[in-house]
Design an enzyme around this catalytic site. Structure first.
Site, short mmCIF file in Angstrom:
data_model
loop_
_atom_site.label_atom_id
_atom_site.label_comp_id
_atom_site.label_asym_id
_atom_site.label_seq_id
_atom_site.Cartn_x
_atom_site.Cartn_y
_atom_site.Cartn_z
N ILE A 44 -7.19 7.74 -1.45
CA ILE A 44 -7.09 6.30 -1.40
C ILE A 44 -7.89 5.87 -0.19
O ILE A 44 -7.69 6.38 0.92
CB ILE A 44 -5.60 5.85 -1.31
CG1 ILE A 44 -5.50 4.31 -1.21
CG2 ILE A 44 -4.87 6.51 -0.17
CD1 ILE A 44 -4.06 3.80 -1.28
N SER A 45 -8.85 4.97 -0.39
CA SER A 45 -9.74 4.57 0.70
C SER A 45 -8.98 3.85 1.81
O SER A 45 -7.91 3.27 1.58
CB SER A 45 -10.84 3.64 0.16
OG SER A 45 -11.66 4.30 -0.77
N GLN A 46 -9.55 3.87 3.00
CA GLN A 46 -8.95 3.16 4.12
C GLN A 46 -8.85 1.68 3.80
O GLN A 46 -9.67 1.13 3.04
CB GLN A 46 -9.76 3.38 5.39
CG GLN A 46 -11.13 2.72 5.38
CD GLN A 46 -11.99 3.13 6.56
OE1 GLN A 46 -12.77 4.07 6.46
NE2 GLN A 46 -11.82 2.44 7.66
N ARG A 75 0.81 -1.22 0.00
CA ARG A 75 0.00 0.00 0.00
C ARG A 75 0.85 1.27 0.00
O ARG A 75 0.49 2.27 -0.62
CB ARG A 75 -0.93 -0.02 1.21
CG ARG A 75 -1.90 1.16 1.31
CD ARG A 75 -2.84 0.96 2.51
NE ARG A 75 -3.56 2.16 2.87
CZ ARG A 75 -4.74 2.52 2.38
NH1 ARG A 75 -5.33 1.75 1.47
NH2 ARG A 75 -5.36 3.61 2.77
#
Length: 203
Positions: free
Chosen positions: A51-53, A25
């Protein structure tokens, strides 16, 4: 991340957990934010996008219930992280991003890391990718108002799931549509799904 953030919060698909453990990530976020890459929250990546969790990426992937041989459409490439995770759970990913700069960055990172079963396109994701349909799953990382675009339903294979945030009556929820049924899961907050105006016939 896998044990503390994901498994503990109900992510129990081992293939999704393995993908989340594998994909780096930190390489999909701006260099100055890499120390925060694995915290349980969204991070800005430019062009007003995030960027999503990690949990929401894993949850949306899990809701697709992929067997591994599908071609999956992702609307909203962003950093490319979600596409990388999806690519470990299916045969191929077609991902569409409306911001050319983000698409190019995502394409570069995905290629550098060897995710060669991801095709990154620039365009209006609400129209899908009819030339590659039908899709065994569709994941949308932007919020539709009222109902998802009909084009996405039209490009979904029988038995395939469309997972998308939907805003109705002031409430935004993650919803899965499959074979005429829909299930709402959790409150979410995404950027709006932007649809281009339909082209007018000449003359």
């Amino acid at each position: 991340m896998v044990e503390r953030q994901l498994r503990r919060r109900g992510i129990d698909d081992e293939r999704v957990l393995a993908a989340m453990a594998e994909v780096p990530r930190e390489l999909f976020v701006p260099p100055e934010l890499r120390s925060q890459a694995y915290r349980d929250g969204a991070l800005r990546i430019g062009e007003g996008q995030t960027i999503s969790q990690p949990w929401i990426v894993a949850f949306m992937t899990m809701l697709l219930e992929l067997a591994g041989d599908e071609v999956v459409l992702e609307v909203g490439t962003g950093s490319g992280y979600g596409a990388a995770v999806l690519s470990r759970c299916c045969r191929e990913v077609v991902t569409i991003e409306r911001h050319a700069s983000l698409a190019e960055q995502a394409r570069s990172v995905l290629a550098e890391l060897g995710y060669d079963n991801v095709e990154v396109r620039v365009g209006d994701g609400s129209r899908g990718a009819p030339d590659r349909a039908p899709f065994g799953g569709i994941s949308v990382t932007a919020t539709a108002i009222g109902e998802p675009p009909q084009a996405l339903f039209d490009q979904l294979a029988p038995g395939g799931a469309l997972v998308i945030p939907v805003r109705r009556g002031g409430r935004e929820q993650l919803v899965r549509f499959r074979d005429g049924e829909e299930d709402a899961f959790v409150p979410v907050r995404f950027v709006p799904l932007v649809e281009d105006e339909p082209e007018q016939p000449a003359g």
